[in-house]
Design a protein around this motif. Structure first.
Motif, short mmCIF file in Angstrom:
data_model
loop_
_atom_site.label_atom_id
_atom_site.label_comp_id
_atom_site.label_asym_id
_atom_site.label_seq_id
_atom_site.Cartn_x
_atom_site.Cartn_y
_atom_site.Cartn_z
N ASP A 96 0.80 -1.23 0.00
CA ASP A 96 0.00 0.00 0.00
C ASP A 96 0.83 1.27 0.00
O ASP A 96 0.29 2.35 -0.27
N SER A 119 -7.14 5.61 -2.87
CA SER A 119 -6.66 5.66 -1.49
C SER A 119 -7.77 5.12 -0.60
O SER A 119 -8.32 4.05 -0.88
N ALA A 123 -7.77 8.60 5.15
CA ALA A 123 -6.32 8.65 4.95
C ALA A 123 -5.75 9.91 5.59
O ALA A 123 -6.24 11.02 5.36
N LYS A 135 -1.92 5.07 4.33
CA LYS A 135 -2.62 5.65 3.18
C LYS A 135 -2.30 7.13 3.04
O LYS A 135 -2.09 7.64 1.93
N GLU A 139 -0.33 9.04 -0.03
CA GLU A 139 -0.85 10.21 -0.75
C GLU A 139 0.20 11.31 -0.81
O GLU A 139 0.43 11.93 -1.87
N ILE A 152 -6.97 11.91 -6.39
CA ILE A 152 -6.92 10.93 -5.30
C ILE A 152 -8.35 10.61 -4.88
O ILE A 152 -9.09 11.48 -4.43
N ARG A 154 -10.91 8.71 -2.43
CA ARG A 154 -10.98 8.18 -1.07
C ARG A 154 -12.34 7.51 -0.85
O ARG A 154 -13.23 8.08 -0.22
#
Length: 228
Positions: A96, A119, A123, A135, A139, A152, A154
């Motif tokens: 990850d 993600s 996070a 996470k 990022e 990104i 989420r």
């Protein structure tokens, strides 16, 4: 107008979100390079789909395996596991964080200017929760690569048929999905489970459009965008 028309890299094409992305990308992109950890004979057969087996743990991923693919228009990264499946915090972080960052760095070195990343809700690099912290750190590592456009995503709980795809059962996720099903209409969009196909559609739409250098899409926003 979509900017994603030519060559696309997809890391994690055998996963729940990756397969949904692949199905939709095959309708749009001219060439798709699926970056895989292991052979996947059950992926769709198409002259526009090319599979590449890689060791994602190697920091020199670009020089070792991807230098001859040419410049990608975009890269989609949906690599991920769980602590239960990984077996340890170190093994989880290797997937990850390390694998994700290595792929993104390789794509950036190859000339990719656009990247979309899966993600997770919550996070945060400062979180006390290990999963959320990794996470968040991941990022931040991708933001530091300075893509011209980085999306990104989420998502909340991911809904889809993992076992039918031959993936390891995620017991906690399955339990939460069953528990929430009778109350979906009452759950705020931010927390509501999201279908993999909806997430994939939202990522493709967002990355294909003009926008800021960094766009964070929470699960409720993904639900709305992916429903179009």
């Amino acid at each position: 107008m979509s900017h994603i028309k030519q060559q696309v890299w997809l890391a994690g094409a055998t996963g729940l979100v990756g397969r949904a992305l692949l199905a939709q990308l095959l309708l749009e992109a001219n060439q798709i390079h699926a970056l895989l950890r292991r052979s996947a004979k059950d992926l769709p057969h198409s002259p526009r789909l090319h599979q590449h087996l890689l060791d994602f743990t190697k920091p020199d991923l670009a020089a070792a395996s991807l230098a001859n693919l040419g410049e990608p228009d975009a890269v989609y990264i949906c690599l991920g596991t769980t602590l239960a499946v990984a077996g340890s915090q170190a093994a989880f972080r290797a997937v990850d964080f390390d694998a994700v960052v290595n792929v993104a760095r390789a794509a950036r070195a190859a000339g990719a200017r656009r990247c979309a990343l899966v993600s997770a809700l919550g996070a945060d690099p400062a979180s006390r929760v290990f999963y959320n912290r990794v996470k968040g750190e991941m990022e931040q590592a991708l933001i530091a690569l300075k893509f011209e456009r980085l999306v990104i995503a989420r998502p909340s709980l991911l809904a889809g048929e993992r076992e039918r795809l031959g993936q390891a059962k995620r017991s906690a996720e399955a339990w939460a999905l069953r528990l929430s099903k009778p109350f979906l209409a009452l759950i705020p969009a931010k927390w509501r489970p999201i279908q993999a196909e909806v997430l994939a559609r939202a990522m493709i739409l967002a990355l294909g459009q003009d926008g800021p250098a960094l766009q964070l899409l929470e699960s409720g926003q993904l639900q709305t965008l992916g429903a179009q």
